[in-house]
Design a protein around this motif. Structure first.
Motif, PDB file in Angstrom:
ATOM      1  N   LEU A  31       0.761  -1.114  -0.092  1.00 56.77           N
ATOM      2  CA  LEU A  31       0.177  -0.072  -0.099  1.00 56.77           C
ATOM      3  C   LEU A  31       0.885   1.208   0.069  1.00 56.77           C
ATOM      4  CD1 LEU A  31      -2.701  -0.845   2.669  1.00 56.77           C
ATOM      5  CD2 LEU A  31      -2.771  -1.441   0.220  1.00 56.77           C
ATOM      6  N   LEU A  32       2.154   1.018  -0.499  1.00 56.73           N
ATOM      7  CA  LEU A  32       3.296   2.243  -0.350  1.00 56.73           C
ATOM      8  C   LEU A  32       2.481   3.186  -1.433  1.00 56.73           C
ATOM      9  CD1 LEU A  32       6.005   2.907   0.163  1.00 56.73           C
ATOM     10  CD2 LEU A  32       6.550   2.216  -2.091  1.00 56.73           C
ATOM     11  N   THR A  33       1.912   3.166  -2.400  1.00 59.73           N
ATOM     12  CA  THR A  33       1.511   3.974  -3.170  1.00 59.73           C
ATOM     13  C   THR A  33       0.285   3.649  -4.230  1.00 59.73           C
ATOM     14  OG1 THR A  33       1.855   5.695  -5.002  1.00 59.73           O
ATOM     15  CG2 THR A  33       3.122   3.687  -5.045  1.00 59.73           C
ATOM     16  N   ASP A  34      -0.426   4.365  -4.786  1.00 59.51           N
ATOM     17  CA  ASP A  34      -1.437   3.971  -5.622  1.00 59.51           C
ATOM     18  C   ASP A  34      -1.130   4.372  -7.067  1.00 59.51           C
ATOM     19  OD1 ASP A  34      -1.716   6.530  -5.212  1.00 59.51           O
ATOM     20  OD2 ASP A  34      -3.830   6.826  -6.270  1.00 59.51           O
ATOM     21  N   SER A  35       0.167   4.790  -7.218  1.00 58.88           N
ATOM     22  CA  SER A  35       0.715   5.621  -8.296  1.00 58.88           C
ATOM     23  C   SER A  35       1.494   4.232  -9.333  1.00 58.88           C
ATOM     24  CB  SER A  35       1.642   6.587  -7.871  1.00 58.88           C
ATOM     25  OG  SER A  35       2.325   7.096  -9.136  1.00 58.88           O
ATOM     26  N   GLY A  36       1.011   4.149 -10.515  1.00 61.06           N
ATOM     27  CA  GLY A  36       1.685   3.167 -11.177  1.00 61.06           C
ATOM     28  C   GLY A  36       1.551   1.555 -10.800  1.00 61.06           C
TER      29      GLY A  36
END
Ligand code: F0G
Length: 466
Positions: free
Chosen positions: A48-53
């Motif tokens: 869940l570090l990021t929703d980016s890419g």
């Protein structure tokens, strides 16, 4: 009974993920110098570090990949992308870039100079980084409600126009080359900006002749919230709302890795031909020729399809309801989370969660590490580490909020994964009073330190780096 929501897709390809033991994770996070960015992805169970890419593409996007046109100049895939962007945003001129921060780099090279002030709503860290890199300063004008995680306000990304007035009276309009409105506002918790507020910012900017740019990474999610929460828009389609929002801007920067539903890409779009011409020089220098700007033709083809998919109610409704399902689960377990829930992530209020940890010892980071140790879940601190040091005094900036962001990738995880995350946090919450020590910095970069910072557990009697 009302039917529950269900994903408007089924799964055709799967990617294996692996669980691990606590003993392994204790060792791995130590080797990673207590920086979750240093973990390899196979040391992580739910990321869940990021929703980016990190989203999944549809079969239509994968098909578009096969028919991408790789011509250096005049690529058909670029023209398709440009036409899609024109249709969705109304902006005439489009410059492709390899991702969002590249769009910032190109646009700011044309518009921002040393000593400038850039007002906006809690600028994202790369945005602030590109402003400060030019020896200019970001000026935060977000409404006060945004920093109170339990204050209920439907549009916590809104800009307080009195704060914009302050910026003008302190610095003068000559030093303000643009106002940036981030939709949705990532740094305050994926919180939306209302149509009414966009209109207010526009009329303020018109009064002083200042251009307005939207940092639009999650513009479709912003449109969904307007449709859902703002009176007068319930009967509008997402695309009608999107067009209306962009009427209030002179241009936009985009990280296509979010609401473009692709793994890499970005763009700038704008109305002004002269700005387009000026920014084009920088695009060619930094990114690539005007019809690819750092993207492969196939990536532009997938992006054109992704932008259309992301601007449907069907996609957005299941996307946002999944995020809110997690938020509601956590709230039921009495875990302090930011409310109302934002679009792309649930933000845990680490200060309320871990009252025993001193702020010099990085409360948000401490909770993010605990979550990894507990269940192999990788989240990210949005707190003192991210806020970095003041560029003038070099002192730590202690933000009002110490958050842990649980960013949910698009079309990737199931409801079972959401339940797993909720239980992991509940287990930590039950033993929160035993967590009293945080971490101290052993090395850090001069700018955007959170990506590469190295930490160690703070010992008794030892103060964190100030
Ligand atoms: N603007 C906003 C609001 C963002 O959230 C991001 C990236 C960017 C600009 C920069 O875009 O990564 O394509 O260069 N946010 C990611 C995140 C990294 O995790 O929130 P980029």
């Amino acid at each position: 009974m009302e039917l529950p929501y269900a994903e408007p897709y089924k799964i055709k390809t799967i990617e294996h993920i692996h669980s691990s033991t606590r003993k392994q994770r204790v060792e791995w996070i130590k080797q990673a110098k207590y920086n979750l960015f240093n973990l390899s992805s196979d040391q992580v169970f739910i990321d869940l570090l990021t929703d980016s890419g990190t989203g999944s593409m549809s079969q239509e996007q994968w098909s578009a990949i096969m028919s991408g046109d790789e011509s250096y100049a005049g690529s058909r895939s670029f023209l398709e992308l440009r036409d899609t962007i024109r249709e969705l945003t109304g902006f005439e001129y489009v410059l492709p870039t390899h991702q969002g921060r590249a769009a910032e780099n190109v646009l700011f090279s044309a518009m921002i100079k040393k000593g400038d002030i850039i007002p906006g709503n809690a600028h994202f860290d790369t945005t602030k980084g590109h402003i400060e890199f030019r020896e200019a300063r970001a000026y935060d004008c977000t409404i006060d409600e945004a920093s109170n995680t339990s204050a209920i306000h439907p549009f916590k990304g809104n800009i307080d126009t009195r704060k914009l007035e302050n910026a003008i009276s302190i610095y003068g309009k000559e030093r303000i080359p643009m106002i940036i409105v981030t939709i949705t506002c990532n740094s305050t918790g994926g919180q939306p900006v209302s149509m009414k507020n966009l209109a207010e910012v526009r009329s303020f900017a018109d009064k002083y002749g200042i251009p307005v740019f939207f940092d639009s990474a999650r513009f479709a999610e912003n449109a969904y919230f307007i449709q859902n929460r703002e009176a007068g828009y319930h009967d509008w389609s997402i695309r009608e709302i999107t067009r209306e929002m962009f009427k209030f801007a002179d241009g936009m920067t985009m990280s296509s890795k979010k609401d473009g539903l692709v793994n890499i890409g970005g763009f700038i779009a704008m109305n002004s031909e002269s700005l387009y011409r000026e920014a084009s020089h920088f695009n060619i220098m930094f990114e690539g020729f005007l019809s690819y700007g750092g993207m492969a033709g196939r990536d532009m083809a997938a992006l054109a399809v992704g932008l259309r998919e992301a601007t449907t109610f069907e996609f957005l409704d299941s996307r946002i309801r999944q995020v809110h399902y997690l938020g509601e689960k956590l709230a039921e377990l009495e875990i302090p989370v930011q409310e109302p829930f934002g679009g792309h992530a649930i933000f845990v209020d680490a200060k309320k969660f871990l009252p025993g940890v001193a702020h010099e010892e990085y409360i948000g980071q401490t909770l993010a590490i605990e979550l990894y140790l507990e269940a192999g879940i990788r989240a990210v601190e949005i707190g003192t580490l991210l806020a970095d040091r003041d560029p003038d005094t070099r002192e730590n900036r202690y933000p009002e909020l110490e958050l842990v962001r649980l960013a949910i990738p698009r079309r990737v995880y199931s409801r079972n994964h959401m339940d797993y995350i909720a239980v992991a946090l509940k287990n930590i919450y039950d033993r929160r009073n035993d967590i009293k020590k945080g971490y101290r910095i052993i090395s850090e970069a001069p700018i955007m330190r959170h990506f590469t910072v190295e930490l160690e557990p703070a010992e008794d009697g030892q103060k964190g780096t100030r």
